[in-house]
Scaffold this active site. Structure first.
Site, PDB file in Angstrom:
ATOM      1  N   ASP A 141      -0.636   0.978  -6.954  1.00 49.43           N
ATOM      2  CA  ASP A 141       0.699   0.816  -6.406  1.00 49.43           C
ATOM      3  C   ASP A 141       1.167  -0.600  -6.763  1.00 49.43           C
ATOM      4  O   ASP A 141       1.114  -1.518  -5.942  1.00 49.43           O
ATOM      5  CB  ASP A 141       0.640   1.012  -4.878  1.00 49.43           C
ATOM      6  CG  ASP A 141       2.023   0.986  -4.246  1.00 49.43           C
ATOM      7  OD1 ASP A 141       2.992   0.649  -4.946  1.00 49.43           O
ATOM      8  OD2 ASP A 141       2.114   1.301  -3.043  1.00 49.43           O
ATOM      9  N   ARG A 184     -11.013   5.716   7.970  1.00 48.16           N
ATOM     10  CA  ARG A 184     -10.025   4.658   7.791  1.00 48.16           C
ATOM     11  C   ARG A 184     -10.726   3.331   8.003  1.00 48.16           C
ATOM     12  O   ARG A 184     -11.466   3.162   8.975  1.00 48.16           O
ATOM     13  CB  ARG A 184      -8.905   4.803   8.813  1.00 48.16           C
ATOM     14  CG  ARG A 184      -7.905   5.848   8.397  1.00 48.16           C
ATOM     15  CD  ARG A 184      -6.943   6.087   9.519  1.00 48.16           C
ATOM     16  NE  ARG A 184      -5.831   6.888   9.070  1.00 48.16           N
ATOM     17  CZ  ARG A 184      -4.942   7.383   9.905  1.00 48.16           C
ATOM     18  NH1 ARG A 184      -5.044   7.149  11.200  1.00 48.16           N
ATOM     19  NH2 ARG A 184      -3.945   8.095   9.448  1.00 48.16           N
ATOM     20  N   GLU A 214       1.405  17.888   2.056  1.00 47.24           N
ATOM     21  CA  GLU A 214       0.407  18.862   1.598  1.00 47.24           C
ATOM     22  C   GLU A 214       0.985  20.273   1.635  1.00 47.24           C
ATOM     23  O   GLU A 214       0.877  21.034   0.665  1.00 47.24           O
ATOM     24  CB  GLU A 214      -0.849  18.810   2.484  1.00 47.24           C
ATOM     25  CG  GLU A 214      -1.621  17.511   2.408  1.00 47.24           C
ATOM     26  CD  GLU A 214      -1.165  16.464   3.425  1.00 47.24           C
ATOM     27  OE1 GLU A 214      -0.033  16.581   3.950  1.00 47.24           O
ATOM     28  OE2 GLU A 214      -1.935  15.521   3.694  1.00 47.24           O
ATOM     29  N   ASP A 223      -8.281   6.531  -1.648  1.00 50.96           N
ATOM     30  CA  ASP A 223      -9.354   5.545  -1.882  1.00 50.96           C
ATOM     31  C   ASP A 223     -10.137   5.170  -0.625  1.00 50.96           C
ATOM     32  O   ASP A 223     -11.166   4.515  -0.718  1.00 50.96           O
ATOM     33  CB  ASP A 223      -8.796   4.279  -2.575  1.00 50.96           C
ATOM     34  CG  ASP A 223      -7.828   3.471  -1.702  1.00 50.96           C
ATOM     35  OD1 ASP A 223      -7.488   3.920  -0.580  1.00 50.96           O
ATOM     36  OD2 ASP A 223      -7.413   2.388  -2.152  1.00 50.96           O
ATOM     37  N   ASP A 224      -9.667   5.586   0.554  1.00 44.93           N
ATOM     38  CA  ASP A 224     -10.343   5.142   1.780  1.00 44.93           C
ATOM     39  C   ASP A 224     -11.196   6.208   2.453  1.00 44.93           C
ATOM     40  O   ASP A 224     -11.879   5.927   3.442  1.00 44.93           O
ATOM     41  CB  ASP A 224      -9.303   4.599   2.778  1.00 44.93           C
ATOM     42  CG  ASP A 224      -8.223   5.624   3.095  1.00 44.93           C
ATOM     43  OD1 ASP A 224      -8.024   6.556   2.293  1.00 44.93           O
ATOM     44  OD2 ASP A 224      -7.570   5.497   4.146  1.00 44.93           O
ATOM     45  N   HIS A 253     -11.998  11.889   6.644  1.00 49.31           N
ATOM     46  CA  HIS A 253     -10.788  11.081   6.543  1.00 49.31           C
ATOM     47  C   HIS A 253     -11.030   9.759   7.271  1.00 49.31           C
ATOM     48  O   HIS A 253     -10.425   9.482   8.309  1.00 49.31           O
ATOM     49  CB  HIS A 253      -9.628  11.869   7.172  1.00 49.31           C
ATOM     50  CG  HIS A 253      -8.298  11.252   6.940  1.00 49.31           C
ATOM     51  ND1 HIS A 253      -7.636  10.541   7.906  1.00 49.31           N
ATOM     52  CD2 HIS A 253      -7.513  11.229   5.857  1.00 49.31           C
ATOM     53  CE1 HIS A 253      -6.484  10.114   7.424  1.00 49.31           C
ATOM     54  NE2 HIS A 253      -6.393  10.515   6.172  1.00 49.31           N
ATOM     55  N   THR A 275      -4.027   3.683  -5.131  1.00 48.19           N
ATOM     56  CA  THR A 275      -4.690   2.515  -4.539  1.00 48.19           C
ATOM     57  C   THR A 275      -3.726   1.335  -4.512  1.00 48.19           C
ATOM     58  O   THR A 275      -2.830   1.263  -5.351  1.00 48.19           O
ATOM     59  CB  THR A 275      -5.986   2.175  -5.299  1.00 48.19           C
ATOM     60  OG1 THR A 275      -6.668   1.142  -4.597  1.00 48.19           O
ATOM     61  CG2 THR A 275      -5.735   1.735  -6.735  1.00 48.19           C
ATOM     62  N   TYR A 276      -3.887   0.435  -3.542  1.00 47.48           N
ATOM     63  CA  TYR A 276      -2.986  -0.719  -3.468  1.00 47.48           C
ATOM     64  C   TYR A 276      -3.727  -1.979  -3.066  1.00 47.48           C
ATOM     65  O   TYR A 276      -4.804  -1.919  -2.457  1.00 47.48           O
ATOM     66  CB  TYR A 276      -1.803  -0.426  -2.530  1.00 47.48           C
ATOM     67  CG  TYR A 276      -2.150  -0.308  -1.061  1.00 47.48           C
ATOM     68  CD1 TYR A 276      -2.897   0.768  -0.591  1.00 47.48           C
ATOM     69  CD2 TYR A 276      -1.716  -1.252  -0.143  1.00 47.48           C
ATOM     70  CE1 TYR A 276      -3.205   0.891   0.753  1.00 47.48           C
ATOM     71  CE2 TYR A 276      -2.009  -1.131   1.210  1.00 47.48           C
ATOM     72  CZ  TYR A 276      -2.759  -0.056   1.641  1.00 47.48           C
ATOM     73  OH  TYR A 276      -3.074   0.075   2.975  1.00 47.48           O
TER      74      TYR A 276
HETATM   75  N1  UDP Z   1      -1.473   3.831  -0.664  1.00 54.68           N
HETATM   76  C1  UDP Z   1      -0.731   3.204  -1.663  1.00 54.68           C
HETATM   77  N2  UDP Z   1       0.267   2.334  -1.303  1.00 54.68           N
HETATM   78  C2  UDP Z   1       0.559   2.043   0.006  1.00 54.68           C
HETATM   79  C3  UDP Z   1      -0.180   2.689   1.009  1.00 54.68           C
HETATM   80  C4  UDP Z   1      -1.169   3.584   0.644  1.00 54.68           C
HETATM   81  O1  UDP Z   1      -0.974   3.433  -2.846  1.00 54.68           O
HETATM   82  O2  UDP Z   1       1.471   1.243   0.245  1.00 54.68           O
HETATM   83  C5  UDP Z   1      -2.548   4.759  -1.045  1.00 54.68           C
HETATM   84  C6  UDP Z   1      -3.894   4.485  -0.367  1.00 54.68           C
HETATM   85  O3  UDP Z   1      -4.656   3.570  -1.126  1.00 54.68           O
HETATM   86  C7  UDP Z   1      -4.532   5.858  -0.272  1.00 54.68           C
HETATM   87  C8  UDP Z   1      -3.325   6.785  -0.153  1.00 54.68           C
HETATM   88  O4  UDP Z   1      -2.187   6.063  -0.643  1.00 54.68           O
HETATM   89  O5  UDP Z   1      -5.273   6.173  -1.419  1.00 54.68           O
HETATM   90  C9  UDP Z   1      -3.044   7.222   1.289  1.00 54.68           C
HETATM   91  O6  UDP Z   1      -2.795   6.080   2.084  1.00 54.68           O
HETATM   92  P1  UDP Z   1      -3.503   5.842   3.529  1.00 54.68           P
HETATM   93  O7  UDP Z   1      -4.960   5.987   3.380  1.00 54.68           O
HETATM   94  O8  UDP Z   1      -2.988   4.541   4.069  1.00 54.68           O
HETATM   95  O9  UDP Z   1      -2.862   7.040   4.318  1.00 54.68           O
HETATM   96  P2  UDP Z   1      -3.466   7.972   5.453  1.00 54.68           P
HETATM   97  O10 UDP Z   1      -4.908   8.210   5.163  1.00 54.68           O
HETATM   98  O11 UDP Z   1      -3.260   7.234   6.704  1.00 54.68           O
HETATM   99  O12 UDP Z   1      -2.638   9.192   5.338  1.00 54.68           O
HETATM  100 MN    MN Z   2      -6.382   7.199   4.267  1.00 58.61          MN
END
Ligand code: UDP
Ligand code: MN
Length: 328
Positions: A123, A313, A284, A196-197, A311, A93-94
């Protein structure tokens, strides 16, 4: 002759009586034995219940933290044979405007899951107060860590998402904690990477608890389709390929939210981790290759016919002003 017969009959009656007496004694003893066994089990359960109630009533005096109480509760369930394997949910999480909203959403989903240990990794260099408060109010079993993404690996303000790997540092920190603190002989569980999203159904955690080695299931709203899903061969019941709108020929065309790995395997392969060196979109696939082959995957969520995770956003909000003194 008659005399002999009478004696014989009396003798037989005597033996008959003895056998009957023996049977009565035996039955009596058996009943006593069963009652004794039952009373032992009963007192064991009562003792544990009493112990649990006492601990909860006196937690202040005993200076037990909520985390310790949750662990005792889990041990108690284990004793009663009702336990589910622990799900270790690793969440990067960030800090951003939507962080508290995202963490509130997933922590309240996790509150509906009895057997979860949340490994929440920020983060950042240090743990923040916002996340610390959220954790302590959550009443969940949480390990709260911090691991900052190196600046040169961090996404710039205007960069598109795919340009950098996200969550690498944090997931690796979660794995490191798991490997340093859990014992393959004592701890039974499954490891799941829970961004987290995303949006998670409580049903997903029941599926994760079934994972023997590596389990897979569909993920909604990803890979350029309404869902990305493993294809199941109806004859063998095994995964034969993947339905994905983006590079379906990847060794494992599965999103981070679409698999979970048994703790035993995670501990048996201590060098398996995520890396910035991996090709974009291959985290993955490369990570899973350490643990399994396509042939061994366990299809879950009703043979990969149900979607229990999306997934999603969250749109980045436009914030034109800040109200001071309000934590959002
Ligand atoms: N995340 C993080 N630092 C960052 C960007 C993302 O810790 O600078 C975390 C974010 O909170 C999430 C995971 O990494 O739990 C994946 O990021 P994101 O959802 O942006 O990626 P996507 O779903 O687009 O692959
Ligand atoms: Mn995401």
């Amino acid at each position: 002759m008659t005399f002999v017969t009478v004696i014989h009959m009396e003798y037989l009656n005597h033996i008959d009586m003895k056998i009957r007496k023996c049977m009565v004694y035996f039955l009596g003893l058996s009943i006593l034995f069963i009652i004794w066994r039952l009373s032992i089990i009963e007192t064991d359960v009562e003792k544990l219940q009493f112990l649990k109630d006492t601990l909860y009533l006196n937690k202040e005096q005993l200076q037990l933290s909520h985390q310790q109480l949750v662990l005792i509760e889990h041990l108690y369930q284990t004793k009663l044979g009702k336990e589910q394997p622990m799900v270790y949910a690793v969440t990067p999480t960030y800090t951003r405007y939507v962080q508290k909203a995202e963490l509130t959403r997933i922590s309240q989903t996790l509150a509906l899951v009895p057997n979860v240990h949340w490994v929440l990794v920020e983060d950042s260099d240090e743990k923040t107060d916002l996340v610390r408060n959220l954790v302590s109010e959550s009443n969940l079993l949480v390990t709260h860590l911090a691991a900052k993404t190196p600046t040169y690996e961090k996404l710039g303000e205007k960069d598109p998402r795919w340009k950098k790997h996200r969550g690498v540092e944090q997931r690796n920190a979660g794995l490191k904690w798991i490997r340093a603190n859990l014992d393959p002989n004592k701890d039974k569980g499954v490891v799941f990477f829970m961004d987290d999203d995303n949006t998670y159904s409580v049903k997903l955690f029941k599926e994760i608890a079934k994972v023997k080695k590596v389990g897979v299931w569909p993920v909604g709203l990803v890979g350029g389709l309404n869902a990305e899903a493993p294809i199941i061969d109806q004859q063998t019941g095994k995964v034969s390929g993947y339905r994905s709108g983006w590079k379906a020929d990847r060794p494992f065309a599965i999103d981070m939210a679409g698999f979970a790995i048994n703790l035993e395997l995670i501990l048996a392969k201590p060098h398996a981790e995520f890396s910035y060196k991996m090709e974009k979109g291959y985290q993955e696939s490369e990570f899973l290759s350490y643990f399994t082959t396509k042939d061994e995957l366990e299809p879950l969520a009703d043979n990969c016919t149900k979607v229990y995770v999306w997934h999603t956003r969250t749109e980045k909000p436009t914030v034109k002003g800040i109200i001071k003194g309000l934590e959002v």
